[in-house]
Write a protein that holds these residues in place. Structure first.
Motif: not given
Length: 265
Positions: A99, A118-119
């Motif tokens: 991310a 974005p994790y």
């Protein structure tokens, strides 16, 4: 098997399915396999590209590396892959340090990105207690140097992630070469990396911050919450914890698929 020659490396990559280009960027352990079940679910509606990040497994280094700018290099690699595939701009999903790479990609090469998810980026500078976590990661690195990979990994996963994550991590097959590369060049370098929040804010309408439902209270979930707040974006939660795409793959893939569907007009 496909490879792409980039400056200083040969990237291994795969594409599956058809439809809008969706690129999945992994964090540790840096390899495409972590997304295998997610790829199977998304491939019916997307052209899904996965790859090993440079220095991990099948993406071999080729010549000297500038480790002082490795994050930029990682982001440039993704940009090169998207341009090579010729289907961009892409939907980009990155997990953990992947991310962070994805955020750097959008800041540096915004024309390659259609939507960015974005994790759980380990963006420690966004956290009030980020210095504490940076010190902890340095201690984990020192433990790795003194006692080896497994004691360091055990300490790291049990302090940093939800129980559902570290139980799976403890059972996962080990690749000591990948782990050593990650310890040396990523553990201490990516979490404190400065995000270009000004550049990201200029493209905030393309960013969908995400985190795992079981990760609440842990540092990467908290960083995702902070990122969403800084960009005035809602946080989207997915099943499982930090590695829900592995531990809870069917439900994670289904909900991620519905999220991606909303990005395709």
């Amino acid at each position: 098997m496909s490879t792409l020659e980039v400056d200083g490396a040969r990237l291994y990559y795969e594409t599956h399915g058809s439809g809008p280009l969706t690129v999945l960027i992994t964090g540790a352990p840096g390899v495409a396999e972590v997304y295998r079940e997610v790829v199977q679910h998304l491939g019916g509606r997307h052209t899904v590209a996965v790859y090993d990040r440079r220095g991990f497994s099948r993406s071999h280094l080729d010549g000297p590396q500038d480790y002082d700018r490795r994050l930029r290099t990682d982001a440039d690699d993704v940009g090169c892959l998207i341009e090579h595939l010729g289907l961009g701009p892409a939907i980009v999903f990155g997990a953990s340090s992947g991310a962070t790479v994805a955020l750097e990609l959008l800041a540096r090469h915004p024309s390659t990105v259609r939507t960015l998810i974005p994790y759980e980026p380990p963006a420690l500078r966004l956290l009030p207690d980020g210095d504490k976590w940076e010190d902890f990661f340095s201690e984990v690195y020192d433990l790795y140097r003194l006692e080896g990979i497994e004691p360091a990994m055990k300490t790291f996963r049990e302090r940093t992630f939800a129980p559902s994550d570290h139980r799976h991590m403890a059972r996962a097959p080990r690749n000591d070469a990948n782990a050593a590369y990650w310890f040396e060049h990523e553990l201490r370098q990516y979490p404190p990396a400065a995000l270009d929040l000004t550049a990201l804010a200029a493209h905030a309408d393309r960013i969908v911050p995400a985190a795992g439902r079981e990760s609440q209270g842990y540092p990467c979930h908290r960083a995702a919450v902070e990122l969403a707040g800084r960009l005035s974006r809602d946080l989207f939660e997915l099943p499982g914890g930090h590695i829900g795409f592995v531990t809870d793959a069917p439900r994670f893939a289904a909900e991620l698929g519905r999220l991606l569907a909303g990005t395709v007009s």
